[in-house]
Write a protein that holds these residues in place. Structure first.
Motif, mmCIF file in Angstrom:
data_model
loop_
_atom_site.group_PDB
_atom_site.id
_atom_site.type_symbol
_atom_site.label_atom_id
_atom_site.label_comp_id
_atom_site.label_asym_id
_atom_site.label_seq_id
_atom_site.Cartn_x
_atom_site.Cartn_y
_atom_site.Cartn_z
ATOM 1 N N ILE C 8 0.859 -1.156 0.000
ATOM 2 C CA ILE C 8 0.000 0.000 0.000
ATOM 3 C C ILE C 8 0.902 1.213 0.000
ATOM 4 C CG2 ILE C 8 -1.733 1.223 1.311
ATOM 5 C CD1 ILE C 8 -2.267 -1.898 2.254
ATOM 6 N N GLY C 9 0.918 1.897 -1.075
ATOM 7 C CA GLY C 9 1.889 2.955 -1.284
ATOM 8 C C GLY C 9 1.713 4.104 -0.319
ATOM 9 N N ALA C 10 2.785 4.811 -0.124
ATOM 10 C CA ALA C 10 2.735 5.914 0.802
ATOM 11 C C ALA C 10 2.399 7.192 0.041
ATOM 12 C CB ALA C 10 4.060 6.072 1.499
ATOM 13 N N ASP C 12 2.472 10.557 0.596
ATOM 14 C CA ASP C 12 3.081 11.288 1.704
ATOM 15 C C ASP C 12 2.070 12.209 2.352
ATOM 16 O OD1 ASP C 12 6.071 11.504 -0.179
ATOM 17 O OD2 ASP C 12 5.531 10.120 1.406
ATOM 18 N N PRO C 13 1.873 12.029 3.630
ATOM 19 C CA PRO C 13 0.903 12.890 4.307
ATOM 20 C C PRO C 13 1.408 14.330 4.301
ATOM 21 C CG PRO C 13 2.096 11.548 5.888
ATOM 22 C CD PRO C 13 2.557 11.128 4.534
ATOM 23 N N PRO C 16 3.831 16.565 8.442
ATOM 24 C CA PRO C 16 4.787 15.596 8.963
ATOM 25 C C PRO C 16 4.325 15.079 10.325
ATOM 26 C CG PRO C 16 5.714 17.817 8.957
ATOM 27 C CD PRO C 16 4.419 17.886 8.245
ATOM 28 N N PRO C 17 4.445 13.764 10.549
ATOM 29 C CA PRO C 17 3.982 13.211 11.815
ATOM 30 C C PRO C 17 4.895 13.629 12.958
ATOM 31 C CG PRO C 17 5.107 11.543 10.532
ATOM 32 C CD PRO C 17 5.058 12.763 9.681
ATOM 33 N N TYR C 19 7.276 13.307 16.160
ATOM 34 C CA TYR C 19 8.348 12.358 16.404
ATOM 35 C C TYR C 19 7.954 11.381 17.492
ATOM 36 C CZ TYR C 19 12.706 10.291 17.647
ATOM 37 O OH TYR C 19 13.676 9.380 17.912
ATOM 38 N N TRP C 297 5.575 -1.784 14.880
ATOM 39 C CA TRP C 297 5.327 -0.402 15.306
ATOM 40 C C TRP C 297 4.670 0.390 14.211
ATOM 41 C CZ3 TRP C 297 11.067 0.726 16.852
ATOM 42 C CH2 TRP C 297 11.399 -0.070 17.933
ATOM 43 N N ARG C 298 3.464 0.146 13.924
ATOM 44 C CA ARG C 298 2.907 1.061 12.951
ATOM 45 C C ARG C 298 1.895 1.920 13.662
ATOM 46 N NH1 ARG C 298 -1.371 -2.613 10.379
ATOM 47 N NH2 ARG C 298 -1.267 -4.187 11.956
ATOM 48 N N THR C 302 0.654 8.013 11.686
ATOM 49 C CA THR C 302 1.579 8.458 10.653
ATOM 50 C C THR C 302 0.974 8.313 9.263
ATOM 51 O OG1 THR C 302 2.563 6.288 10.512
ATOM 52 C CG2 THR C 302 3.648 7.873 11.956
ATOM 53 N N GLY C 303 -0.073 7.537 9.142
ATOM 54 C CA GLY C 303 -0.726 7.368 7.849
ATOM 55 C C GLY C 303 0.234 6.764 6.854
ATOM 56 N N SER C 305 2.321 4.477 4.549
ATOM 57 C CA SER C 305 2.724 3.130 4.184
ATOM 58 C C SER C 305 2.481 2.103 5.275
ATOM 59 C CB SER C 305 4.205 3.145 3.848
ATOM 60 O OG SER C 305 4.918 3.542 4.992
ATOM 61 N N THR C 306 2.362 0.867 4.860
ATOM 62 C CA THR C 306 2.296 -0.254 5.770
ATOM 63 C C THR C 306 3.613 -1.005 5.656
ATOM 64 O OG1 THR C 306 1.190 -1.372 3.985
ATOM 65 C CG2 THR C 306 -0.170 -0.679 5.818
#
Lengths: 337, 318, 315, 329
Positions: C8-10, C12-13, C16-17, C19, C297-298, C302-303, C305-306
């Motif tokens: 599942i492609g990223a 890009d959100p 930025p998430p 840290y 750790w997903r 962060t939305g 990519s998996t």
């Protein structure tokens, strides 16, 4: 969709959907695939990882585990017989005898603790009801046919005693053992060196021509597909975006993605100065399919219609169709003069 | 041929390990306080008598000489005799080893009987109630100490229901023979002893089975149109059994040592209790002889595990 | 059979998430495992009960009160009383104090000795490795409980000696696990990459290898901890651990055995306590095993990519 | 070709992996001659392609240049200095100047380090950009076309192409002169592969990098490399400039290899003449006597088994190792 031109297709698939129910949601791995496979012909399915080409094959083979998988279609017909709704027992009789499959990694696809002879005779005994002796004789004949020297002595050997190319030959022997009408080769040469790949392609071509087997050749390699296939279907994000006879498709690519693939692929006969034309970005998520063309965010040739309505299937030539609004002919002519 | 060569090499290594092992035990046993002769004879005995016993067991010599004398005797097949009981150690060993092996075998049979079906069904019906039930049982089996389980079993099946005797292993003749008379005293100890292994083996088989079922060759087997039962029994089980059988063999080697609490509860004259008594009494020859045999037993089962591995997995040829 | 190709492609959100460190993500993953979380809280509760035993138990764990002997469970004695009229519940809480502290010390000592041995053995290799491992092998030729029995038997029955014996038994276990993980970590491409970058041996050990053997060690700690609780109970049951009248689960079970026919509740309490404790540790161990794997750790926030390990396309 | 600015020169490099165990040796196991006499040189700012099939020793050659595996004999001269003689601490100076990219980008990044930490590591090791490391890391991400907020991501959250960009960023962090690329695009899909190939080209131009590009893919090598060395069973079969090799290969192996590479053009594929090699690669622990390729060579004769053919200059800058070479040119 590759339509049959007069001939009765040996395998016909209509509107195949395969979904996987995962923790994150429903993954639409295959989203409405249709094609016809003509007897004795080779159909190539090309696409990058995640495009749904392998899942399409597994769905036809009824090897998608449910749950989490879920396969639906309007029709899947094998030699005129509807195989969509059949139960597992009948599906089992078809697998290995009428449709057979060769997988990517021959080392992993052969059971390491069983002898080659055992793995080769299994399907023969199961489907053809051969006796041990008859199955053994047929196994020797098969190994001989796929070019394994001293076949008789090697029946007792284990897969690890064979080289990569030899293992794939064994896989082909297993697949063709019951004279299937359809052979699905899923990235069958991807794990092999080019010189071995050439041997295997040569072998498959020869054997299927002799036996009249129709082949679905799944690959990510446009070069391999160009060399072996009669017609090609290009898959992207679970759908066939373009399909047609192999020459037509390579000479007149009519979908932004096909064009992108050709532009990205380095060629052995390239101009030294040619700069590759990569496709920007990444493939889309299969979790929430968008109604519009899935390739739109990466497409360089998008026109106004692309942003308004989902792309419809349209013919660009005889049995050559695309799911793309843009007319790419001028562009293609200009760049390949 | 190569497997034989490997085997020969492993067997050659045994004495080396054994010398390290026995030497360690020898030093530890002698270095800790407590004099066997005083323990045995008490304080009032005349110094001459003490001296006589000491000389008989070479306790008056320096440590290294004692070890060498012992080692020399062992090589000649003599394990010496018990300071306390004044019986040959080999004779004691014979009786005790048979009892311990019988119990270990019974417990192992029980463990296999339960764990194999449990592991297989849990893997096949993964993430269904069958699996949850099986893994639930395994977690409980892990968590209960075997002596605690033994107490519960005794209370339910011996005290309340009176189905099985509490003791009687090693005294089969006293009951007048018959198969049941021989087998029945083993049932409760075997279940108490084997339950942890059912959990352990079941979990191992489940995970190796799940691993195997995810392999490409299982997909190939299905693609050939084989019956699901054949795919599981021939293609999956044969692969999953490789780590399983190895683990079972190694655990069998350990079985003798885990028995000690069970021997204590059911009053079974096995190896564990003998070592416990001998250690407390500083009965050096007995401790020495028994540990030697236990170490040999463990090493041999390990070699058997390795040989089984090569036998089951054609890829491994040493 | 085949797993779905979850590529599942990223996309890009846009934002930025925030840290989030590895520890945070591991905790987050641990919280999702309900059994592990439950186990953690039960352990916490048992720990508190053990620490606060003198203040929370209404009875004296050792004082004899023969007038109240062998009382069945009631409101005043939740788990009844034993042959000497002592409250069983109180003795279980005090017994937990013994069990948990023994297990804690066993883990502490075996870790302190075993980890350096394994690290040196795995990292230096060669003759030193060979010598150290043969030593560990010598220990491993004895069944662990029997070895512990022998050591305690020689040193004399006493809780301190139980700690020493169980600690010695576990040293080779830690040494082997650390050595194995070190050896396999050494072969990882990212360790080779670190060497190619010019990283010193110390940096490779501490930043590359140690980080990646933490999780097998942590998981092994839970196994040793659970094992130590059972082993302490076994030794006390055999009369080698805590001595009367001190409370201990194993010791109490051994005494309860004699009155089992008349007072079966005497065996239920200590068994349940021991099982609950071991069960909780096992659940925590399983939870840690999963949550310490970075692939789990997903953070959904962060939305994009998996998890996706690059597909191998070439030999 | 007047003043050649040679950055890397490898001469007669041999890497033999000995048989470890005494027992195996007694049973007649032989050392694996992974690399058995390889020589080539690379000019500053150019890219040398090292191609061959699996097991030909191309990766081992790369690792031996980096001193990540020990070589048995031969010399590796980098910028005039012989790396073979250096001890580990002296080698450290060169680690900064020679970097490496691996095929499996995911495996080459520490899974427990965030991308930012991973990129800062080489800076810390070599004491570069003190006080400005955060900016440097962000600049590096920018160089390889990744957004700066990736510093907080972990490797498993990135796609294959993104990961490979990160490993490039890490290599570039120390401003190297030579980068050894070990199959950096083989694990990627074509559309992503093309992105990375173009990135490699751009970076080379921008930073005047020198590449040793190890690959099994002759098409990619053609696109990226100035000179190409073809390896077979631990030895170089042919080495030539790109144009010479792709338009006039002389060694029978090179010819066979090239004819086996599929071209995405159905018309061409239908008419191409294909040399299909028989059999498999022999074992590198027991290579054939004389010319290594003779067991599969379509033009082998008896004398090919007599002696190992040396590389000989066939045309200017084009070298081939074949004892019948004079008959073909």
């Amino acid at each position: 969709m590759i339509e049959s031109a007069g001939m009765e297709p040996v395998l016909s698939v209509r509107n195949l959907h395969t979904r996987f129910h995962t923790e994150d949601g429903i993954v639409h791995a295959v989203g409405g695939v249709s094609f016809d496979l003509l007897p004795g012909k080779v159909l190539g399915i090309v696409g990058e990882s995640g495009s749904g080409k392998s899942v399409t094959a597994l769905s036809i083979m009824k090897l998608v585990v449910s749950p989490p998988g879920e396969v639906t279609a309007d029709a899947i017909t094998l030699e005129g017989e509807d195989i969509l709704g059949i139960d597992e027992v009948r599906a089992r009789r078809i697998r290995g005898s009428r449709i057979a499959m060769v997988f990517q990694d021959p080392m992993k696809s052969l059971n390491p603790v069983l002898t080659i002879g055992r793995q080769l005779t299994e399907a023969l005994r199961e489907h053809l009801g051969l006796s041990d002796r008859a199955a053994r004789d047929r196994a020797i004949e098969l190994l001989d046919r796929v070019g394994i020297p001293m076949a008789r002595d090697r029946l007792g050997d284990y897969p690890h005693q064979f080289s990569g190319g030899m293992r794939q030959r064994v896989m082909i022997a297993i697949a063709l053992s019951c004279n299937p009408s359809v052979l699905i080769a899923d990235e069958a040469t991807t794990a092999l060196d080019v010189t071995i790949q050439a041997q295997i392609i040569d072998l498959v071509k020869r054997l299927t021509e002799d036996l009249g087997t129709a082949v679905i050749w799944i690959s990510h390699d446009l070069g391999v597909v160009a060399g072996i296939c009669d017609s090609v279907a290009v898959m992207y994000a679970g759908r066939i975006v373009e399909s047609g006879p192999v020459r037509d498709l390579f000479h007149r690519p009519s979908h932004g993605y096909t064009l992108g693939l050709l532009g990205s692929t380095p060629r052995l006969d390239d101009d030294e100065e040619r700069r590759l034309q990569p496709i920007d970005g990444l493939p889309p998520s299969l979790l929430d399919p968008v109604p519009l063309c899935p390739f739109l965010p990466r497409c360089r040739h998008a026109v106004g219609a692309c942003r308004e309505k989902p792309p419809a299937w349209r013919d660009v030539a005889d049995v050559h169709g695309t799911r793309c609004w843009a007319d790419l002919t001028p562009y293609w002519r200009a760049t390949n003069g | 041929m190569n497997t034989l060569a490997y085997l020969a090499r492993r067997i050659v290594q045994i004495p080396v390990v054994l010398i390290v092992t026995t030497l360690t035990i020898f030093i530890v046993v002698r270095a800790t306080p407590g004099d066997p002769v005083e323990l045995m004879l008490g304080m009032q005995t005349s110094p001459d008598a003490v001296q006589a016993v000491r000389e008989k067991f070479h306790l008056d010599k320096p440590l290294y000489q004692q070890y060498l004398i012992w080692l020399g005797d062992v090589i000649r097949g003599d394990l010496g005799s018990s300071i306390r009981l004044n019986r040959p150690v080999s004779q004691m060993l014979g009786e005790r080893l048979i009892v311990s092996l019988q119990l270990a075998t019974a417990a192992m049979l029980f463990a296999l009987l339960i764990s194999i079906p449990l592991g297989i069904v849990a893997a096949i019906w993964r993430n269904t109630w069958v699996d949850y039930g099986a893994t639930g049982y395994m977690v409980l089996g892990f968590s209960i100490p075997n002596f605690a389980l033994a107490l519960i079993l005794i209370y339910v099946f011996a005290v309340e229901l009176d189905w099985f005797p509490i003791s009687g292993i090693g005294s089969s003749t006293s009951r007048g023979g018959g198969v049941w008379a021989f087998v029945s005293p083993f049932i409760l100890p075997a279940v108490a002893l084997g339950t942890v292994q059912t959990a352990y083996f079941g979990r191992l088989l489940r995970s190796s089975m799940i691993d195997v079922l995810g392999q490409d060759y299982i997909r190939t087997a299905h693609a050939k149109g084989l019956k699901p039962a054949v795919v599981i029994a021939v293609h999956a089980l044969k692969n999953a059994m490789i780590p399983f059988v190895t683990m079972v063999a190694i655990h069998f080697g350990y079985m003798i040592g885990i028995q000690i609490t069970i021997e204590y509860i059911f009053a079974i004259p096995g190896m564990g209790l003998a070592v416990l008594t001998a250690v407390v009494n500083r009965d050096f020859p007995v401790v020495q002889g028994f540990t030697l045999v236990i170490a040999i037993f463990f090493l041999v089962t390990n070699i058997i595990a390795d040989v089984l591995y090569t036998f089951l997995d054609p890829r491994i040829r040493y | 059979m085949s797993t779905p190709p979850l590529h599942i492609g990223a996309g890009d959100p846009s934002a930025p998430p925030a840290y989030r460190g590895g520890a945070f993500l591991a905790c987050q993953q641990f919280m999702r495992n309900h059994a592990a979380l439950a186990g953690f809280f039960i352990l916490l509760l048992l720990g508190f009960a053990a620490v606060l035993a003198p203040w929370i138990s209404p009875y004296d764990p050792t004082a004899l009160k023969l007038s109240e002997k062998l009382l069945p469970p009631s409101f005043s004695h939740w788990m009844g009383t034993d042959y000497f009229g002592r409250d069983v519940m109180t003795r279980i809480v005090w017994g937990g104090r013994v069990s948990l502290s023994v297990a804690f010390l066993v883990v502490f000592y075996s870790l302190l000795v075993g980890v350096p041995i394994g690290l040196v053995s795995g990292f230096v290799g060669g003759r030193l490795d060979n010598a150290l491992m043969r030593m560990m092998d010598a220990f491993l030729t004895f069944p662990p409980l029997l070895l512990a029995v022998a050591i305690v038997g020689l040193l004399g029955p006493d809780l301190e000696n139980v700690v020493i014996a169980l600690g010695i038994v576990q040293i080779p276990v830690f040494a082997r696990i650390v050595r194995g993980s070190t050896l396999s970590a050494r072969e990882e491409v990212y360790i080779v990459a670190a060497r190619a970058l010019g990283a010193s041996a110390a940096r490779v050990v501490f930043s590359g290898i140690l980080r990646n053997i933490v999780s097998p060690i942590v998981v092994q700690i839970t196994i040793v901890f659970a094992g130590a609780i059972i082993a302490e109970a076994s030794l006390s049951f055999l009369g080698l651990g805590s001595q009367p009248p001190d409370p201990s689960w194993g010791r109490d079970l051994s005494e309860a055995r004699r009155y089992m026919g008349d007072a079966p509740w005497l065996i239920i309490g200590p068994i349940l306590a021991c099982m609950l404790c071991v069960l909780s540790i096992n659940f925590v161990g399983d939870g840690l095993r999963d949550s310490l794997d970075p692939r789990s750790w997903r953070a959904k926030t962060t939305g994009g990519s998996t998890p996706r390990v690059p597909e191998q396309v070439t030999p | 070709m007047t003043s050649r600015d040679v950055l890397l020169e490898v001469s007669d490099l041999k890497v033999h992996f000995p048989v470890d165990s005494v027992w195996a040796r007694l049973r007649g196991a032989r050392p694996v001659r992974a690399v058995d006499g390889v020589s080539f040189s690379v000019e500053r700012g150019s890219a040398l392609g090292l191609v061959g099939e699996s097991g030909c020793g191309k990766t081992t050659t790369g690792m031996a240049i980096l001193r990540l595996v020990d070589h048995s004999s031969g010399r590796v001269v980098f910028d005039g200095e012989n790396l073979s003689d250096l001890d580990a601490s002296a080698m450290l100076r060169f680690r900064r100047r020679i970097q490496v990219i691996f095929q499996d980008a995911y495996a080459s990044l520490n899974p427990r380090m965030s991308i930012g930490d991973g990129l800062a590591e080489p800076l810390v090791i070599h004491g570069l950009f003190p006080g400005r490391r955060q900016e440097r890391v962000r600049a590096l991400l920018d160089m390889v076309g990744l957004p700066s907020h990736f510093v907080h991501r972990y490797p498993h959250e990135l796609s294959g192409g993104q990961l490979q960009r990160v490993t490039f960023a890490r290599a570039l962090a120390v401003e190297p002169e030579l980068i050894i690329c070990d199959e950096p695009v083989s694990a990627l899909d074509v559309s992503i592969q093309a992105q990375i190939v173009n990135l490699l080209k751009d970076l080379q131009r921008e930073f005047r990098l020198t590449y040793v590009f190890i690959s099994h893919d002759l098409s990619v090598v053609r696109n990226l490399c100035d000179r190409v060395a073809v390896m077979y069973l631990g030895r170089i079969a042919e080495v030539a400039s790109r144009r010479q090799l792709y338009e006039g290969a002389v060694h029978p192996y090179t010819k066979a290899l090239m004819s086996a590479v599929p071209i995405p053009d159905p018309d061409l594929e239908a008419t191409r003449e294909r040399v299909i090699l028989q059999g498999d690669l022999p074992s590198p622990s027991n290579p054939p006597s004389g010319c290594r390729f003779r067991t599969r060579c379509p033009v082998a004769v008896d004398r090919c088994g007599e002696s190992i053919p040396e590389l000989r200059e066939v045309n200017r800058g084009q070298w081939a190792a074949c004892s019948r070479i004079s008959e073909f040119t």
